[in-house]
Design an enzyme around this catalytic site. Structure first.
Site, PDB file in Angstrom:
ATOM      1  N   ARG A  16       0.625  -1.184  -0.231  1.00 52.63           N
ATOM      2  CA  ARG A  16      -0.166  -0.035  -0.095  1.00 52.63           C
ATOM      3  C   ARG A  16       0.702   0.812  -0.172  1.00 52.63           C
ATOM      4  NH1 ARG A  16      -2.904  -3.973   1.741  1.00 52.63           N
ATOM      5  NH2 ARG A  16      -0.543  -4.248   2.696  1.00 52.63           N
ATOM      6  N   THR A  17       1.974   1.252   1.071  1.00 53.07           N
ATOM      7  CA  THR A  17       2.508   2.998   1.424  1.00 53.07           C
ATOM      8  C   THR A  17       2.741   3.118  -0.151  1.00 53.07           C
ATOM      9  OG1 THR A  17       2.364   1.653   3.404  1.00 53.07           O
ATOM     10  CG2 THR A  17       3.824   3.864   3.116  1.00 53.07           C
ATOM     11  N   LYS A  55      25.287  -5.769  -1.358  1.00 55.19           N
ATOM     12  CA  LYS A  55      27.106  -6.096  -1.491  1.00 55.19           C
ATOM     13  C   LYS A  55      27.245  -5.606  -0.050  1.00 55.19           C
ATOM     14  CE  LYS A  55      26.560  -5.928  -6.125  1.00 55.19           C
ATOM     15  NZ  LYS A  55      27.222  -4.415  -6.681  1.00 55.19           N
ATOM     16  N   ARG A  69      11.616   3.762   3.868  1.00 54.13           N
ATOM     17  CA  ARG A  69      10.595   2.487   4.859  1.00 54.13           C
ATOM     18  C   ARG A  69      12.376   1.499   5.108  1.00 54.13           C
ATOM     19  NH1 ARG A  69       5.436  -1.259   4.938  1.00 54.13           N
ATOM     20  NH2 ARG A  69       4.341   1.064   5.213  1.00 54.13           N
ATOM     21  N   HIS A 102       4.590   5.794  11.408  1.00 49.50           N
ATOM     22  CA  HIS A 102       4.252   5.284  10.293  1.00 49.50           C
ATOM     23  C   HIS A 102       3.251   7.003   9.955  1.00 49.50           C
ATOM     24  CE1 HIS A 102       3.198   3.824   6.944  1.00 49.50           C
ATOM     25  NE2 HIS A 102       3.138   2.875   6.872  1.00 49.50           N
TER      26      HIS A 102
HETATM   27  N1   CP Z   1      -0.166  -0.060   6.029  1.00 46.19           N
HETATM   28  C1   CP Z   1       0.535  -0.081   5.584  1.00 46.19           C
HETATM   29  O1   CP Z   1       2.068   0.300   5.839  1.00 46.19           O
HETATM   30  O2   CP Z   1       0.795  -1.479   4.682  1.00 46.19           O
HETATM   31  P1   CP Z   1       1.840  -1.625   3.636  1.00 46.19           P
HETATM   32  O3   CP Z   1       2.960  -2.619   4.484  1.00 46.19           O
HETATM   33  O4   CP Z   1       1.871  -2.453   2.585  1.00 46.19           O
HETATM   34  O5   CP Z   1       2.730  -0.656   3.379  1.00 46.19           O
END
Ligand code: CP
Length: 308
Positions: A54-55, A82, A104, A132
């Site tokens: 999603r993100t 590496k 991320r 998040h």
């Molecule tokens: N909600 C969320 O962060 O989903 P993803 O891990 O799929 O990005």
């Protein structure tokens, strides 16, 4: 505001500006031509060291709808395998002219470190068990769209709080927006010093449900669990899962949320996840407009001005 690393960095006015800008951008997304020229010539790098559906996709869609150039970097298949460090990876991407880096990473604090190394804006797309913030923003946006307000809402956040960056960001953001959050979990899945968080805590889901306007179920993050936090999946589900019987305890206007990905049948039954009072699919769609708003405001789109 240059970076978005923690929901706690957003004051009430900043948070409302993002939500209101997202509302305006959502109207653009309803047009047949969804693209805006706002970030033409700017580059957004999506730097993903941890898996995401999603993100990552919604940040890419958001940047493209604002006409930015997008570079997608995934640690798998890169020189990270590496042994290249986060700093050297970031400096390499910086050399390609990133105006914003969306990161991320499995390490809590990685976006904060990155902000010291690059000139562009840094957006935290999830760091370890820390935060998040754009998930919390899209959750607040989804609640406000469904229920018409945030002030005074009673929000239950249920499940694996200990490993959840979503829970921490939601508590910080919703507290500044005037909602009342109750974290519900077994004692083993609550963080140390949770009593210092701006929220209530309960171990009893059945007692909290009838008083809640929003129930946000969290995934049990088995991949981050290095010990036995509950006797069995069946026992967890029996005490903390949202099934049809528990759903019936909610008042008629209450909604059910989940940030995804879900463990259907564990923390939430398929029937509840797919019910009309579940916002799970809407949350994904709202993620694009909220992330558009974040990129638009961070990269110097006309804050407070008209969206063209
Ligand atoms: N909600 C969320 O962060 O989903 P993803 O891990 O799929 O990005």
């Amino acid at each position: 505001m240059k970076h978005l690393i923690s929901a706690g960095d957003l004051g009430r006015d900043d948070a409302l500006l993002i939500l209101d800008t997202a509302e305006e951008l959502a109207r653009v997304s309803e047009r047949s031509i969804k693209k805006l020229p706002t970030l033409r010539g700017r580059t957004v790098v999506n730097l993903f060291f941890e898996d995401s559906t999603r993100t990552r996709i919604s940040f890419e869609a958001a940047a493209k709808r604002l006409s930015a150039d997008v570079i997608n970097f995934s640690a798998k298949g890169s020189s990270v395998s590496k042994g290249e460090s986060l700093k050297d990876t970031a400096l390499t991407l910086e050399a390609m002219g990133a105006d914003a880096v969306v990161i991320r990473h499995s390490a809590s604090g990685a976006p904060h470190r990155l902000a010291n190394w690059v000139r562009g804006s840094v957006v935290n797309a999830g760091d370890g068990t820390h935060e998040h913030p754009t998930q919390a923003l899209l959750d607040a946006f989804s609640m406000r769209r469904r229920l018409g307000r945030l002030e005074g809402l009673k929000v239950a956040v249920v499940g694996d709080i200990l490993h959840s960056r979503v829970a921490r960001s939601n508590v910080l953001l919703l507290a500044s927006l005037g909602a009342e959050v109750t974290l519900v979990a077994p004692p083993t899945l609550l963080p140390v010093a949770v009593e210092n968080w701006p929220c209530l805590v309960s171990y009893d889901l059945d007692a909290v449900l009838p008083k809640s306007d929003v129930v946000m179920m969290l995934r049990v993050q088995l991949e981050r669990q290095n010990a036995a936090f509950f006797p069995s999946a069946r026992e967890y589900s029996r005490r903390y899962g949202l099934d049809r019987d528990r759903f019936a305890k909610l008042h008629d206007d209450a909604i059910v949320m989940h940030p995804g990905p879900m463990n259907r049948g564990m923390e939430i039954s398929a029937e509840v996840a797919d019910s009309p009072r579940s916002t799970i699919v809407e949350q994904v769609a709202n993620g694009v407009t909220v992330r558009m708003a974040v990129l638009y405001l961070l990269l110097g789109g006309a804050i407070g001005g008209e969206v063209q």
